[in-house]
Design a protein around this motif. Structure first.
Motif, mmCIF file in Angstrom:
data_model
loop_
_atom_site.group_PDB
_atom_site.id
_atom_site.type_symbol
_atom_site.label_atom_id
_atom_site.label_comp_id
_atom_site.label_asym_id
_atom_site.label_seq_id
_atom_site.Cartn_x
_atom_site.Cartn_y
_atom_site.Cartn_z
ATOM 1 N N THR A 183 4.898 -13.461 5.761
ATOM 2 C CA THR A 183 3.585 -13.108 5.209
ATOM 3 C C THR A 183 3.590 -11.952 4.220
ATOM 4 O O THR A 183 2.536 -11.612 3.698
ATOM 5 C CB THR A 183 2.587 -12.763 6.332
ATOM 6 O OG1 THR A 183 3.009 -11.569 6.982
ATOM 7 C CG2 THR A 183 2.455 -13.898 7.324
ATOM 8 N N LEU A 184 4.727 -11.340 4.003
ATOM 9 C CA LEU A 184 4.736 -10.228 3.055
ATOM 10 C C LEU A 184 4.494 -10.739 1.637
ATOM 11 O O LEU A 184 5.167 -11.671 1.193
ATOM 12 C CB LEU A 184 6.077 -9.492 3.096
ATOM 13 C CG LEU A 184 6.299 -8.561 4.267
ATOM 14 C CD1 LEU A 184 7.724 -8.005 4.224
ATOM 15 C CD2 LEU A 184 5.292 -7.448 4.288
ATOM 16 N N PRO A 185 3.559 -10.132 0.943
ATOM 17 C CA PRO A 185 3.348 -10.531 -0.446
ATOM 18 C C PRO A 185 4.579 -10.177 -1.289
ATOM 19 O O PRO A 185 5.306 -9.237 -0.962
ATOM 20 C CB PRO A 185 2.143 -9.704 -0.889
ATOM 21 C CG PRO A 185 1.589 -9.062 0.328
ATOM 22 C CD PRO A 185 2.628 -9.105 1.384
ATOM 23 N N PRO A 186 4.822 -10.923 -2.356
ATOM 24 C CA PRO A 186 5.966 -10.608 -3.229
ATOM 25 C C PRO A 186 5.901 -9.157 -3.705
ATOM 26 O O PRO A 186 4.843 -8.660 -4.083
ATOM 27 C CB PRO A 186 5.798 -11.582 -4.402
ATOM 28 C CG PRO A 186 4.936 -12.682 -3.876
ATOM 29 C CD PRO A 186 4.046 -12.063 -2.835
ATOM 30 N N ILE A 206 3.860 -0.511 4.839
ATOM 31 C CA ILE A 206 3.745 -1.522 3.778
ATOM 32 C C ILE A 206 2.280 -1.729 3.412
ATOM 33 O O ILE A 206 1.930 -1.852 2.239
ATOM 34 C CB ILE A 206 4.424 -2.834 4.207
ATOM 35 C CG1 ILE A 206 5.951 -2.647 4.226
ATOM 36 C CG2 ILE A 206 4.022 -3.988 3.297
ATOM 37 C CD1 ILE A 206 6.723 -3.804 4.828
ATOM 38 N N ALA A 207 1.411 -1.735 4.427
ATOM 39 C CA ALA A 207 -0.017 -1.926 4.159
ATOM 40 C C ALA A 207 -0.587 -0.784 3.325
ATOM 41 O O ALA A 207 -1.430 -1.006 2.450
ATOM 42 C CB ALA A 207 -0.785 -2.055 5.475
ATOM 43 N N LEU A 208 -0.121 0.430 3.571
ATOM 44 C CA LEU A 208 -0.615 1.570 2.798
ATOM 45 C C LEU A 208 -0.290 1.438 1.320
ATOM 46 O O LEU A 208 -1.016 1.942 0.471
ATOM 47 C CB LEU A 208 -0.025 2.874 3.331
ATOM 48 C CG LEU A 208 -0.508 3.314 4.706
ATOM 49 C CD1 LEU A 208 0.218 4.575 5.137
ATOM 50 C CD2 LEU A 208 -2.017 3.525 4.720
ATOM 51 N N LEU A 209 0.817 0.772 1.017
ATOM 52 C CA LEU A 209 1.232 0.607 -0.370
ATOM 53 C C LEU A 209 0.696 -0.676 -1.002
ATOM 54 O O LEU A 209 0.863 -0.889 -2.187
ATOM 55 C CB LEU A 209 2.762 0.617 -0.453
ATOM 56 C CG LEU A 209 3.429 1.899 0.021
ATOM 57 C CD1 LEU A 209 4.946 1.745 0.019
ATOM 58 C CD2 LEU A 209 2.997 3.088 -0.815
ATOM 59 N N GLY A 210 0.076 -1.547 -0.205
ATOM 60 C CA GLY A 210 -0.409 -2.831 -0.707
ATOM 61 C C GLY A 210 -1.702 -2.699 -1.487
ATOM 62 O O GLY A 210 -2.278 -1.621 -1.621
ATOM 63 N N ASN A 211 -2.175 -3.857 -1.981
ATOM 64 C CA ASN A 211 -3.442 -3.823 -2.710
ATOM 65 C C ASN A 211 -4.605 -3.735 -1.721
ATOM 66 O O ASN A 211 -4.469 -4.034 -0.538
ATOM 67 C CB ASN A 211 -3.573 -5.020 -3.666
ATOM 68 C CG ASN A 211 -3.768 -6.334 -2.940
ATOM 69 O OD1 ASN A 211 -4.503 -6.430 -1.979
ATOM 70 N ND2 ASN A 211 -3.091 -7.369 -3.409
ATOM 71 N N SER A 212 -5.756 -3.332 -2.210
ATOM 72 C CA SER A 212 -6.896 -3.017 -1.346
ATOM 73 C C SER A 212 -7.401 -4.230 -0.558
ATOM 74 O O SER A 212 -7.952 -4.068 0.521
ATOM 75 C CB SER A 212 -8.020 -2.389 -2.155
ATOM 76 O OG SER A 212 -8.453 -3.273 -3.162
ATOM 77 N N GLU A 213 -7.246 -5.432 -1.082
ATOM 78 C CA GLU A 213 -7.726 -6.622 -0.381
ATOM 79 C C GLU A 213 -6.965 -6.877 0.916
ATOM 80 O O GLU A 213 -7.526 -7.352 1.886
ATOM 81 C CB GLU A 213 -7.596 -7.856 -1.287
ATOM 82 C CG GLU A 213 -8.477 -7.800 -2.515
ATOM 83 C CD GLU A 213 -8.157 -8.935 -3.473
ATOM 84 O OE1 GLU A 213 -7.418 -9.856 -3.110
ATOM 85 O OE2 GLU A 213 -8.658 -8.888 -4.601
#
Length: 157
Positions: free
Chosen positions: A124-127, A72-79
């Motif tokens: 804590t998962l972002p939408p 999931i982190a790999l697909l998230g935004n850079s921040e």
């Protein structure tokens, strides 16, 4: 609702159903081993093997959950990526340490780790970071896994 929307909704429902079934299938060894451990006598010849299998499977499962967060982190935004990738290595490390811990405390240790991982995944998962059904399934599975580990704690206390 257009045909594309209907097809997408149907595919999402099928994925949610499949995810739920696979999560339950993954939970089955924990449930079976915890119930078996609870039901056998303290001097049963398979008791230590059962404890080792339960601890090992819980450690592997915890590592799997850390891997989900890595993905999931790999697909998230850079921040958010760096912090989530760093934190995603914690579950496998906790699982590894659990392999050398002794009962009954190993089951408390693992129950707390699964509860913390479940809270992290559910809260804590972002939408949009994971399908909508994921949070619900993670919450439900966390309750089941923690209950099985508490049962294992009671069985070894």
């Amino acid at each position: 609702m257009s045909t594309d929307d209907t097809d997408s909704h149907t595919a999402d429902m099928q994925m949610a159903r499949t995810g739920r079934y696979l999560a339950l299938l993954g939970f089955a060894p924990l449930a079976i081993l915890a119930l078996w451990l609870y039901g056998i006598a303290p001097d049963h010849p398979w008791r230590s093997t059962t404890i080792a299998l339960l601890t090992g499977y819980a450690a592997v499962t915890l590592s799997f959950l850390g891997g989900i967060r890595w993905g999931i982190a790999l697909l998230g935004n850079s921040e958010e990526r760096q912090g989530h990738i760093v934190l995603s290595i914690v579950p496998p490390l906790i699982g590894w340490v659990a392999l050398i811990a002794t009962p009954p405390l190993v089951f408390v240790f693992l129950a707390v780790a699964f509860a913390a991982q479940g809270a992290w995944d559910s809260l804590t998962l972002p939408p949009g970071a994971a399908p909508e059904w994921f949070r619900k399934v993670r919450f439900q599975m966390t309750l089941l896994v923690v209950a099985a580990l508490v049962l294992a704690f009671v069985a070894t206390s």
